[in-house]
Scaffold this motif. Structure first.
Motif, PDB file in Angstrom:
ATOM      1  N   LYS A  59      45.957   2.992  27.739  1.00 12.88           N
ATOM      2  CA  LYS A  59      46.048   2.023  28.830  1.00 12.88           C
ATOM      3  C   LYS A  59      44.913   2.205  29.831  1.00 12.88           C
ATOM      4  CE  LYS A  59      48.772  -0.699  28.974  1.00 12.88           C
ATOM      5  NZ  LYS A  59      48.849  -2.010  28.283  1.00 12.88           N
ATOM      6  N   SER A  71      42.389  -0.657  30.859  1.00 13.14           N
ATOM      7  CA  SER A  71      42.220  -1.055  32.262  1.00 13.14           C
ATOM      8  C   SER A  71      40.757  -1.019  32.687  1.00 13.14           C
ATOM      9  CB  SER A  71      43.055  -0.146  33.172  1.00 13.14           C
ATOM     10  OG  SER A  71      44.429  -0.350  32.972  1.00 13.14           O
ATOM     11  N   ALA A  75      57.231   5.083  31.683  1.00 16.59           N
ATOM     12  CA  ALA A  75      56.758   4.124  32.686  1.00 16.59           C
ATOM     13  C   ALA A  75      55.576   4.678  33.474  1.00 16.59           C
ATOM     14  CB  ALA A  75      57.895   3.749  33.637  1.00 16.59           C
ATOM     15  N   THR A  76      55.549   5.984  33.685  1.00 22.45           N
ATOM     16  CA  THR A  76      54.431   6.600  34.398  1.00 22.45           C
ATOM     17  C   THR A  76      53.149   6.470  33.586  1.00 22.45           C
ATOM     18  OG1 THR A  76      56.023   8.185  35.295  1.00 22.45           O
ATOM     19  CG2 THR A  76      53.699   8.700  35.589  1.00 22.45           C
ATOM     20  N   ASN A 107      52.001   2.732  33.656  1.00 23.41           N
ATOM     21  CA  ASN A 107      51.584   2.074  34.895  1.00 23.41           C
ATOM     22  C   ASN A 107      50.517   2.799  35.699  1.00 23.41           C
ATOM     23  OD1 ASN A 107      53.418  -0.191  34.676  1.00 23.41           O
ATOM     24  ND2 ASN A 107      55.071   1.247  35.119  1.00 23.41           N
ATOM     25  N   GLN A 108      50.450   4.121  35.618  1.00 21.78           N
ATOM     26  CA  GLN A 108      49.449   4.830  36.412  1.00 21.78           C
ATOM     27  C   GLN A 108      48.006   4.508  36.014  1.00 21.78           C
ATOM     28  OE1 GLN A 108      50.342   9.059  36.414  1.00 21.78           O
ATOM     29  NE2 GLN A 108      51.596   8.855  38.267  1.00 21.78           N
ATOM     30  N   TYR A 163      48.934   4.401  43.858  1.00 21.95           N
ATOM     31  CA  TYR A 163      50.064   4.303  42.930  1.00 21.95           C
ATOM     32  C   TYR A 163      51.346   4.506  43.734  1.00 21.95           C
ATOM     33  CZ  TYR A 163      53.087   4.710  38.903  1.00 21.95           C
ATOM     34  OH  TYR A 163      54.088   4.494  37.981  1.00 21.95           O
ATOM     35  N   ARG A 215      54.547   2.933  42.710  1.00 19.34           N
ATOM     36  CA  ARG A 215      55.763   2.561  41.981  1.00 19.34           C
ATOM     37  C   ARG A 215      56.806   3.672  42.049  1.00 19.34           C
ATOM     38  NH1 ARG A 215      55.764  -1.395  37.594  1.00 19.34           N
ATOM     39  NH2 ARG A 215      53.830  -2.607  37.605  1.00 19.34           N
TER      40      ARG A 215
END
Length: 406
Positions: A18, A22, A298-299, A302-303, A318, A320
């Motif tokens: 990811k 990104s 999820a970490t 999304n991070q 960050y 969330r």
């Protein structure tokens, strides 16, 4: 960043993939290398103890990006390769063949490894752990030949593998040193819910017991000897006693570590040219006001978007809330929020725990919601987040009343 910039990502899981995605999505057009220890393309890990172990998904279903994607986006993949050292003064990473790779910005996404159990027989044939696709494949193969499985540890991995093993028809004895499963994560009342779930599905759950030895015959596991000298017979043994973050590379390079790699709100480490994401990132969380390290999907998902901005020299935070989920038998659960170890809390339950259809809330002494867990109740995660983020006290009685709107 110029087109001559060189970014390196160390890690081969979801977070690494990811992060590469990104960076390219944010128009980074410099050299980008991802270095992963496993030989497979980066993949997600939750299915290893869920859908894959139930025979419902193959590796291709949870591989993050195809090989063609990396080619199309000019991402160099070095798989089956472990970085042996980081030299921050020369800004290079050392590879096993003695070569080095230079970097302008470095991202660490090295994840965790299974915690080993320091008892005799733990390395015997027929003893399993679960962290990689190869280990999940080995468990799946074992399901087809074994009849009795002993599981040491009643945390998330132990419980999920047990559910899959029962679905495959194995007899399972689960051995847990605590008084209930998930005691450290959820506390006794909610741990009891999961214990009763597994007993209802035929699991021989034994709490308050300690494994002292893996019993072997001719080098193969045949059971587990407990501290009271009793023996649980088994054809295979799963050790599931937690995970350790892979922070040795960072520590050896002189980065600030304390159980994880210490990072700020932007996920930058003590070296501004190095970020850390996923299991290893011990972040100063801007909303929770404390350091948080979360070993969940999820970490890792999304991070990376925030870390990419930080690597590109752009402001990013960050913020969330931690989130994780589990699926066991007919129970689905989502957990949102964070309760630091040792925090004094009260528990409020909204719904039917016996029927396993409820929402549980952890409140601080001021009746502010710290975390919420919905079990077989859906579409409430956003409301739980709002309650946490408001920072306002709630009325516990109203919170427990299912006729009152959240």
């Amino acid at each position: 960043m110029t087109t001559e910039s060189r970014f390196v990502v160390v890690g081969g899981g979801l977070a690494a993939a990811k992060l590469a995605e990104s960076l390219r999505d944010n128009d980074f057009d410099g050299a980008l290398t991802v270095i992963g220890a496993e030989t497979q393309l980066p993949y997600e890990r939750p299915p290893l103890s869920k859908e894959h172990l139930l025979g419902k998904q193959s590796l291709a279903d949870f591989t993050v990006q195809s090989e063609q994607w990396y080619r199309d986006h000019e991402v160099e993949l070095l798989l089956g390769t472990s970085v042996s050292a980081i030299d921050r003064s020369s800004k290079t990473v050392a590879l096993p063949d003695g070569s080095t790779r230079p970097y302008d910005k470095l991202a660490l996404a090295t994840g965790s490894r299974s915690r080993r159990l320091p008892i005799p027989g733990a390395d015997a044939e027929g003893v399993y752990m679960l962290r990689t696709i190869d280990q999940s494949d080995a468990l799946l193969a074992m399901f087809g030949s074994a009849r009795r499985l002993a599981v040491v540890g009643a945390g998330w991995i132990g419980l999920e593998v047990t559910a899959a093993a029962r679905a495959a028809g194995l007899e399972v004895t689960m051995l847990e040193v605590g008084s209930v499963p998930l005691q450290a994560a959820l506390g006794e009342p909610m741990g009891t819910v999961f214990g009763e779930l597994h007993r209802a599905h035929g699991v021989d759950l034994r709490c308050g017991v300690k494994a002292a030895e893996i019993v072997t015959v001719d080098g193969k596991a045949t059971g587990v000897r407990l501290a009271d000298d009793s023996v649980v017979d088994a054809d295979a043994v799963l050790i599931a006693v937690g995970a350790r973050p892979n922070i040795e590379l960072a520590a050896d390079a002189g980065l600030a570590v304390d159980g994880g790699i210490l990072v700020d709100e932007s996920l930058a480490s003590s070296d501004p040219d190095i970020v850390a994401v996923g299991d290893i990132a011990d972040q100063q969380h801007p909303v929770l006001g404390q350091r948080v390290r979360v070993e969940h999907w999820a970490t890792a998902l999304n991070q990376p978007a925030v870390a990419a901005q930080t690597m590109l020299g752009r402001p990013a935070t960050y913020d969330r809330l931690p989130y994780f989920f589990t699926d066991q038998y007919d129970l689905g659960m989502e957990y949102t929020g964070f309760v630091a170890p040792g925090t004094t809390t009260s528990l409020v339950v909204r719904g039917d725990t016996a029927g396993r259809e409820f929402v549980a809330f952890w409140l601080d002494p001021g009746n502010r919601v710290l975390a919420g867990m919905n079990v077989n109740v859906w579409d409430v995660t956003d409301r739980i987040k709002e309650l946490i983020l408001s920072g306002e006290p709630v009325d516990p009685q109203a919170l427990a009343d299912t006729s009152a709107a959240l």
